[in-house]
Scaffold this motif. Structure first.
Motif, PDB file in Angstrom:
ATOM      1  N   ILE A 197       0.862  -1.179   0.000  1.00 25.38           N
ATOM      2  CA  ILE A 197       0.000   0.000   0.000  1.00 25.38           C
ATOM      3  C   ILE A 197       0.899   1.230   0.000  1.00 25.38           C
ATOM      4  O   ILE A 197       1.891   1.282   0.731  1.00 25.38           O
ATOM      5  N   ILE A 198       0.543   2.226  -0.817  1.00 25.34           N
ATOM      6  CA  ILE A 198       1.259   3.498  -0.809  1.00 25.34           C
ATOM      7  C   ILE A 198       0.340   4.524  -0.153  1.00 25.34           C
ATOM      8  O   ILE A 198      -0.790   4.727  -0.586  1.00 25.34           O
ATOM      9  N   ALA A 199       0.827   5.142   0.913  1.00 26.60           N
ATOM     10  CA  ALA A 199       0.066   6.175   1.628  1.00 26.60           C
ATOM     11  C   ALA A 199       0.716   7.532   1.381  1.00 26.60           C
ATOM     12  O   ALA A 199       1.940   7.623   1.218  1.00 26.60           O
ATOM     13  N   VAL A 200      -0.094   8.581   1.361  1.00 23.20           N
ATOM     14  CA  VAL A 200       0.433   9.921   1.080  1.00 23.20           C
ATOM     15  C   VAL A 200       1.055  10.589   2.296  1.00 23.20           C
ATOM     16  O   VAL A 200       1.717  11.607   2.180  1.00 23.20           O
ATOM     17  N   LEU A 222      -5.137   4.005   8.195  1.00 30.53           N
ATOM     18  CA  LEU A 222      -5.367   2.703   7.564  1.00 30.53           C
ATOM     19  C   LEU A 222      -5.244   1.574   8.583  1.00 30.53           C
ATOM     20  O   LEU A 222      -6.077   0.673   8.631  1.00 30.53           O
ATOM     21  N   LYS A 223      -4.203   1.635   9.410  1.00 29.46           N
ATOM     22  CA  LYS A 223      -4.006   0.600  10.426  1.00 29.46           C
ATOM     23  C   LYS A 223      -5.115   0.625  11.462  1.00 29.46           C
ATOM     24  O   LYS A 223      -5.555  -0.424  11.929  1.00 29.46           O
ATOM     25  N   ALA A 224      -5.581   1.828  11.817  1.00 31.94           N
ATOM     26  CA  ALA A 224      -6.666   1.939  12.800  1.00 31.94           C
ATOM     27  C   ALA A 224      -7.965   1.364  12.241  1.00 31.94           C
ATOM     28  O   ALA A 224      -8.730   0.713  12.953  1.00 31.94           O
ATOM     29  N   PRO A 265       2.655  -4.469   3.519  1.00 34.34           N
ATOM     30  CA  PRO A 265       3.554  -3.358   3.864  1.00 34.34           C
ATOM     31  C   PRO A 265       3.012  -2.024   3.337  1.00 34.34           C
ATOM     32  O   PRO A 265       2.479  -1.956   2.234  1.00 34.34           O
ATOM     33  N   ILE A 266       3.141  -0.988   4.165  1.00 25.89           N
ATOM     34  CA  ILE A 266       2.686   0.351   3.787  1.00 25.89           C
ATOM     35  C   ILE A 266       3.918   1.226   3.576  1.00 25.89           C
ATOM     36  O   ILE A 266       4.767   1.346   4.456  1.00 25.89           O
ATOM     37  N   TYR A 267       4.005   1.822   2.388  1.00 26.09           N
ATOM     38  CA  TYR A 267       5.098   2.726   2.061  1.00 26.09           C
ATOM     39  C   TYR A 267       4.548   4.149   1.989  1.00 26.09           C
ATOM     40  O   TYR A 267       3.549   4.400   1.324  1.00 26.09           O
TER      41      TYR A 267
END
Length: 130
Positions: free
Chosen positions: A6-9, A17-19, A27-29
């Motif tokens: 996942i790409i987060a800004v 997102l985790k909440a 994995p979140i980048y």
């Protein structure tokens, strides 16, 4: 279909997102900005305007910017206030345009709407404040 990453800004988006979906995510980048800030910093030149560029959404706080800007425009001081150029579009645009009228600053605020990336760069380079 599955997601590998996942790409987060922003870090805040990653936390949201985790909440919402729990810790068991791919994995979140975090990719915080699509613009190369070094281009802006290395090529900065002072213009005679203030700019705000982004999606016009209530979470962005553009209404707060307009209220703060109105304090200067409507002050009794004899300072010359540069125009405020707002570039971007979104669900709050109509409300923000009405707010600028209600605050008496609509003659000082320019709403450009969506603009091309090359115009974004030019606006950032020429702005006194962004």
């Amino acid at each position: 279909m599955s997601t590998n990453a996942i790409i987060a800004v922003s870090k805040a988006t990653e936390i949201q997102l985790k909440a919402k979906y729990g810790e068991d995510l791919p994995p979140i980048y975090v990719c915080p900005c699509a613009l190369d800030d070094t281009m802006i910093v290395n090529n900065i030149s002072k213009g005679k305007y203030i700019t705000c560029i982004g999606r016009l959404h209530e979470k962005k706080g553009v209404d707060i910017l307009l209220r703060a800007y109105a304090l200067f425009v409507n002050s009794k001081d004899s300072i010359q206030i540069p125009p405020l150029i707002i570039a971007g579009d979104g669900p709050e645009r109509d409300k923000l345009e009405v707010l600028s009228q209600e605050l008496g600053i609509d003659k000082h605020v320019i709403f450009l709407g969506w603009i091309d990336a090359s115009v974004v760069r030019a606006l950032l380079i020429g702005a006194m404040i962004h």
